[in-house]
Design a protein around this motif. Structure first.
Motif, PDB file in Angstrom:
ATOM      1  N   GLU A  32     -38.245  42.724 -24.268  1.00 61.66           N
ATOM      2  CA  GLU A  32     -38.959  43.913 -23.795  1.00 61.66           C
ATOM      3  C   GLU A  32     -40.187  44.202 -24.651  1.00 61.66           C
ATOM      4  N   VAL A  33     -40.034  44.049 -25.954  1.00 56.01           N
ATOM      5  CA  VAL A  33     -41.165  44.293 -26.863  1.00 56.01           C
ATOM      6  C   VAL A  33     -42.296  43.327 -26.560  1.00 56.01           C
ATOM      7  N   TYR A  34     -41.935  42.052 -26.381  1.00 51.98           N
ATOM      8  CA  TYR A  34     -42.966  41.041 -26.127  1.00 51.98           C
ATOM      9  C   TYR A  34     -43.699  41.327 -24.818  1.00 51.98           C
ATOM     10  N   LYS A  35     -42.957  41.625 -23.763  1.00 53.15           N
ATOM     11  CA  LYS A  35     -43.587  41.852 -22.461  1.00 53.15           C
ATOM     12  C   LYS A  35     -44.439  43.119 -22.456  1.00 53.15           C
ATOM     13  N   ARG A  36     -44.060  44.068 -23.294  1.00 52.12           N
ATOM     14  CA  ARG A  36     -44.811  45.322 -23.358  1.00 52.12           C
ATOM     15  C   ARG A  36     -46.117  45.168 -24.143  1.00 52.12           C
ATOM     16  N   ASN A  37     -46.088  44.342 -25.176  1.00 49.41           N
ATOM     17  CA  ASN A  37     -47.228  44.266 -26.089  1.00 49.41           C
ATOM     18  C   ASN A  37     -48.146  43.067 -25.874  1.00 49.41           C
ATOM     19  N   PHE A  38     -47.638  42.015 -25.211  1.00 49.77           N
ATOM     20  CA  PHE A  38     -48.471  40.824 -25.014  1.00 49.77           C
ATOM     21  C   PHE A  38     -48.757  40.659 -23.531  1.00 49.77           C
ATOM     22  N   LYS A  39     -49.972  40.936 -23.162  1.00 47.81           N
ATOM     23  CA  LYS A  39     -50.395  40.808 -21.772  1.00 47.81           C
ATOM     24  C   LYS A  39     -51.229  39.533 -21.635  1.00 47.81           C
ATOM     25  N   GLY A  40     -50.776  38.617 -20.804  1.00 48.82           N
ATOM     26  CA  GLY A  40     -51.520  37.374 -20.630  1.00 48.82           C
ATOM     27  C   GLY A  40     -51.250  36.398 -21.765  1.00 48.82           C
ATOM     28  N   GLU A  41     -52.148  35.431 -21.942  1.00 47.97           N
ATOM     29  CA  GLU A  41     -51.954  34.362 -22.926  1.00 47.97           C
ATOM     30  C   GLU A  41     -52.137  34.896 -24.344  1.00 47.97           C
ATOM     31  N   ASP A  42     -51.294  34.449 -25.247  1.00 44.02           N
ATOM     32  CA  ASP A  42     -51.452  34.799 -26.657  1.00 44.02           C
ATOM     33  C   ASP A  42     -51.369  33.520 -27.489  1.00 44.02           C
ATOM     34  N   HIS A  43     -51.692  33.638 -28.758  1.00 46.39           N
ATOM     35  CA  HIS A  43     -51.710  32.465 -29.634  1.00 46.39           C
ATOM     36  C   HIS A  43     -50.752  32.649 -30.802  1.00 46.39           C
ATOM     37  N   THR A  44     -49.661  33.326 -30.542  1.00 51.79           N
ATOM     38  CA  THR A  44     -48.649  33.469 -31.585  1.00 51.79           C
ATOM     39  C   THR A  44     -47.892  32.152 -31.741  1.00 51.79           C
ATOM     40  N   PHE A  45     -47.142  32.057 -32.840  1.00 45.11           N
ATOM     41  CA  PHE A  45     -46.334  30.868 -33.107  1.00 45.11           C
ATOM     42  C   PHE A  45     -45.398  30.570 -31.943  1.00 45.11           C
ATOM     43  N   GLY A  46     -44.720  31.602 -31.436  1.00 44.43           N
ATOM     44  CA  GLY A  46     -43.767  31.407 -30.345  1.00 44.43           C
ATOM     45  C   GLY A  46     -44.425  30.855 -29.103  1.00 44.43           C
ATOM     46  N   CYS A  47     -45.594  31.387 -28.763  1.00 43.73           N
ATOM     47  CA  CYS A  47     -46.303  30.919 -27.575  1.00 43.73           C
ATOM     48  C   CYS A  47     -46.776  29.477 -27.757  1.00 43.73           C
ATOM     49  N   GLU A  48     -47.228  29.141 -28.969  1.00 47.19           N
ATOM     50  CA  GLU A  48     -47.681  27.779 -29.248  1.00 47.19           C
ATOM     51  C   GLU A  48     -46.519  26.787 -29.135  1.00 47.19           C
ATOM     52  N   PHE A  49     -45.356  27.176 -29.651  1.00 45.76           N
ATOM     53  CA  PHE A  49     -44.176  26.313 -29.570  1.00 45.76           C
ATOM     54  C   PHE A  49     -43.765  26.149 -28.105  1.00 45.76           C
ATOM     55  N   ASP A  50     -43.817  27.231 -27.364  1.00 49.71           N
ATOM     56  CA  ASP A  50     -43.511  27.212 -25.930  1.00 49.71           C
ATOM     57  C   ASP A  50     -44.426  26.225 -25.208  1.00 49.71           C
ATOM     58  N   THR A  51     -45.718  26.289 -25.505  1.00 49.21           N
ATOM     59  CA  THR A  51     -46.694  25.406 -24.855  1.00 49.21           C
ATOM     60  C   THR A  51     -46.407  23.944 -25.165  1.00 49.21           C
ATOM     61  N   GLN A  52     -46.106  23.649 -26.434  1.00 47.50           N
ATOM     62  CA  GLN A  52     -45.793  22.272 -26.811  1.00 47.50           C
ATOM     63  C   GLN A  52     -44.583  21.746 -26.037  1.00 47.50           C
ATOM     64  N   MET A  53     -43.547  22.574 -25.947  1.00 51.81           N
ATOM     65  CA  MET A  53     -42.322  22.145 -25.262  1.00 51.81           C
ATOM     66  C   MET A  53     -42.573  21.921 -23.768  1.00 51.81           C
ATOM     67  N   GLN A  54     -43.453  22.715 -23.192  1.00 48.93           N
ATOM     68  CA  GLN A  54     -43.789  22.522 -21.778  1.00 48.93           C
ATOM     69  C   GLN A  54     -44.601  21.250 -21.562  1.00 48.93           C
ATOM     70  N   ARG A  55     -45.621  21.044 -22.398  1.00 51.11           N
ATOM     71  CA  ARG A  55     -46.524  19.904 -22.200  1.00 51.11           C
ATOM     72  C   ARG A  55     -45.764  18.576 -22.272  1.00 51.11           C
ATOM     73  N   MET A  56     -44.813  18.471 -23.181  1.00 51.68           N
ATOM     74  CA  MET A  56     -44.084  17.206 -23.337  1.00 51.68           C
ATOM     75  C   MET A  56     -43.023  17.018 -22.257  1.00 51.68           C
ATOM     76  N   ASN A  57     -42.774  18.067 -21.458  1.00 48.58           N
ATOM     77  CA  ASN A  57     -41.722  18.023 -20.443  1.00 48.58           C
ATOM     78  C   ASN A  57     -42.294  18.282 -19.054  1.00 48.58           C
ATOM     79  N   TYR A  58     -43.499  17.791 -18.829  1.00 45.90           N
ATOM     80  CA  TYR A  58     -44.173  17.869 -17.533  1.00 45.90           C
ATOM     81  C   TYR A  58     -44.273  19.301 -17.037  1.00 45.90           C
ATOM     82  N   ASN A  59     -44.552  20.190 -17.977  1.00 53.24           N
ATOM     83  CA  ASN A  59     -44.780  21.614 -17.725  1.00 53.24           C
ATOM     84  C   ASN A  59     -43.539  22.370 -17.241  1.00 53.24           C
TER      85      ASN A  59
END
Length: 732
Positions: free
Chosen positions: A235-262
């Motif tokens: 809830e905190v994340y959805k309330r405070n982060f609107k759209g794309e962010d560059h936090t550690f969690g988001c970066e890790f999320d992106t890496q995991m998606q890219r290597m797994n065909y999104n």
């Protein structure tokens, strides 16, 4: 005198992630990232400030390989590759291993481009990875620090080889067999927890234990949830982060998606970074449960204690109300992260917490000690039973004097036992304990290997002294007579050991079991197939050809039986095919008949020796078969059929996915370095993958000096490669 563990300081290189954290453990011993690591280091290939970078004076052949890996045509296009860009969206190579008798487990090798990206990710975020993995009091396996030392103990030592291993340091050069990038606390193996004081203290304090785990944990993880876990919750994340962010969690999320065909549902399974990804999420869940338990006035280490090893939970308690409340909180918190508790694996134990498997292990310990031990009336220098970890006094033949030869002649040795009696008692043990062979077979094979090493070392201490007597003509007739008697005794002992090992393996052909069997067979092979070294230059013959032929023929017969009694299954083929590497380490005359392998694969030929049909094969199967066939004329038609399969594999793949597929890219990189394919065969495959006729010779010329990329095709030292599979201890 006990051998001291060698402590080696790790020179820090970001690329060392490739050795430990990006590949699954369950891979053929001839496959590794060792040479890919060297390729990247030599050419300075890495992501720098978010874009791909490499040496300005990069070799043209190396550059062509980068074009292949990143699907680009020019140097400018290469340098425009972004670490998180959509062009890094790749299709991982998923293969299967047998997990349960009727259930396979999917494992993943990520695309080489994504592997390079993970090097960059670790380099940028290693501190945050450690921070988010050190918040939880429940976890008993988590990265604590970046490893800067590792220790090892050479279990085979030089004695099994009969000579000094001058290339030992080369084996550990650049720590190319490193277990993990981080040092781990508290346990690197769950079995260590069962033997630890924490488990015993919990048993003293609490009357009940609830064991449970997460249902299909890695398949169920929603990649976006890493951002929730690292930014205060969903809830905190959805309330405070609107759209794309560059936090550690988001970066890790992106890496995991890219290597797994999104894909966002589920993460790749096998690499260590996936366990770290899961650990961060589960630590947040644990912290939430602990906080809610405190709000209910239930205190940790008073009303309950909880331990978690990856996704396996151990909850100790006295009051049923505490357990029910904890289960409620775990269930609710896991649902927030789209996870759930597995009902089928939830089980409660009452004190004493001894399981059926524990009882079976105790019985196996006693059985191995009773049947497989080295019996000597006068004792070999009072060598202890843990002699696999000690160095006998006679470390070299030159140290043996005539007094030691006299003592050896006085030793009364007995190695005799019958495998059928051992097997009968083993079956009784597992039946009485209420377990199946699959539950304890890995433990049993590990105990057998350790005992085998002990016996061979004790045996060799006496046998080498007799060899010196024969070599120096001191009491030569007596020494030779006793040597022959001991050799006959050892022949029978090793044949019985082989029989037992293959019996245990017969109905449990899983990857870990196959690797343990390979360790046992390799111990036997290297002991019998090496002579003594005397005064650094002379060679003293160790055994006659009779013992070698008897034991090696028995190994050949047993492996032959495995293939005859098994059928190739395209989902889980590796469990059996691993044994081909062991057979190839023997001399040519001990190879399996080509018809046996054809029958196993289900291949049939017409009158012109053309294959009518071959089964589906993934890249790992192709590599193992190609490695085994080699250049041998006896496998000519098999190799020819395999080449057709390879070509069809590339030709039938759509253009739009061919370069994205990790399997096809990795296989091609290996085939370009493979000495068993004809140039023209590679040319056809290269054309499909975008390497022109003019560029192919440049790439192959480059690989001639580097020799390998992922698969080591020639001069495989099986002892070293199996050693690389053994977990090396890593410390901070």
């Amino acid at each position: 005198m006990a051998i001291r563990r060698r402590k080696i300081k790790l020179r820090y290189k970001a690329e060392r992630v490739l050795f430990s954290d990006v590949l699954p453990y369950e891979l053929p011993v001839i496959f590794s990232n060792r040479y890919f690591y060297r390729f990247l280091l030599e050419n300075g290939v890495k992501f720098k400030k978010g874009k791909l970078d490499f040496n300005d004076n990069i070799n043209e052949g190396a550059k062509q390989l980068l074009y292949l890996i990143f699907n680009r045509k020019s140097e400018a296009e290469l340098k425009d590759i972004k670490v998180n860009g959509m062009d890094m969206n790749k299709i991982p190579f998923t293969y299967h291993i047998l997990h349960k008798p009727t259930k396979a487990r999917a494992l993943t090798i990520i695309h080489p481009a994504n592997q390079i990206a993970m090097v960059d990710f670790y380099e940028r975020y290693k501190s945050l990875m450690l921070y988010y993995c050190n918040r939880d009091e429940f976890s008993i396996r988590y990265p604590k620090k970046v490893a800067c030392y590792f220790y090892y103990r050479d279990k085979l030592h030089h004695q099994l080889l009969g000579r000094k291993a001058d290339n030992l340091e080369l084996f550990f050069n650049e720590y190319e067999n490193l277990k993990s990038y981080f040092s781990y606390k508290k346990y690197t193996n769950i079995h260590k927890f069962y033997e630890d004081y924490r488990y015993q203290q919990a048993e003293k304090k609490y009357a009940h234990l609830l064991k449970f785990d997460i249902q299909s944990c890695f398949d169920s993880i929603y990649t976006h949830s890493i951002a929730w876990a690292t930014n205060g919750g969903k809830e905190v994340y959805k309330r405070n982060f609107k759209g794309e962010d560059h936090t550690f969690g988001c970066e890790f999320d992106t890496q995991m998606q890219r290597m797994n065909y999104n894909e966002t549902n589920g993460i790749v399974i096998g690499p260590e970074f996936s366990r770290i990804f899961a650990e961060i999420i589960l630590q947040q869940i644990d912290c939430n449960v602990k906080r809610r338990m405190q709000a209910e006035h239930y205190k940790l280490n008073v009303d309950y204690v909880c331990y978690r090893y990856v996704d396996d939970y151990f909850f100790f308690f006295n009051d049923e109300k505490v357990k029910e409340k904890a289960l409620q909180f775990f269930d609710e918190e896991m649902k927030e992260y789209k996870l759930s508790i597995s009902d089928t694996k939830t089980k409660q134990f009452d004190r004493p917490f001894i399981t059926e498997i524990t009882m079976a292990k105790h019985g196996i310990d006693q059985l191995v000690s009773e049947y497989l031990s080295f019996h000597d009336e006068k004792k070999v220098e009072d060598m202890p039973d843990d002699a696999a970890d000690v160095e006998p006094s006679d470390s070299d033949l030159v140290d043996i004097n005539h007094d030691k030869v006299d003592k050896a002649l006085g030793n009364v040795v007995n190695l005799y036992f019958k495998s059928n009696r051992f097997i009968a008692k083993y079956k009784a043990i597992i039946k009485d304990a209420g377990v199946e062979n699959k539950d304890v077979v890995n433990y049993a094979l590990a105990k057998i290997e350790h005992k085998l090493q002990v016996v061979l070392k004790k045996f060799d201490t006496i046998y080498k002294r007799l060899s010196v007597g024969v070599h120096e003509s001191y009491r030569q007739v007596e020494c030779e007579e006793k040597r022959k008697k001991m050799e006959r005794m050892l022949t029978e002992y090793l044949i019985q050991i082989t029989d037992i090992s293959f019996f245990l393996y017969a109905d449990c052909k899983r990857i870990n079991t196959t690797l343990k069997l390979m360790h046992i067979l390799n111990d036997v092979i290297i002991y019998l197939d090496n002579d003594y070294q005397y005064k650094n230059t002379e060679v003293v013959k160790r055994f006659s050809n009779v013992i070698r032929d008897s034991v090696f023929r028995n190994i050949q017969k047993e492996v032959d039986t495995v293939f005859r009694m098994s059928k190739y299954h395209e989902e889980t083929p590796l469990e059996t095919l691993y044994l081909l590497v062991t057979i190839k380490s023997l001399r040519d005359k001990y190879r399996i008949n080509q018809n046996v392998i054809d029958e196993y694969l289900g291949v049939k030929y017409d009158v012109h020796d053309e294959a009518l049909e071959w089964p589906k094969m993934n890249a790992l199967v192709i590599m193992l078969l190609l490695y085994y066939y080699g250049t041998s004329d006896k496998y000519l038609k098999q190799r020819k059929g395999l080449v057709k399969i390879i070509k069809a594999k590339y030709a039938t793949e759509p253009d739009e996915t061919r370069m994205r597929k990790a399997e096809l890219v990795i296989l091609l990189l290996d085939l370009l370095a493979c000495p068993y394919l004809q140039f023209n065969d590679r040319r056809e495959i290269c054309k499909l993958m975008g390497i022109s006729r003019t560029k192919q010779p440049i790439v192959e010329e480059y690989l001639k000096t580097r020799r390998f990329m992922f698969t080591r095709w020639t001069n495989v030292n099986l002892t070293k490669e199996l050693g690389a599979k053994v977990s090396l201890e890593v410390y901070s």
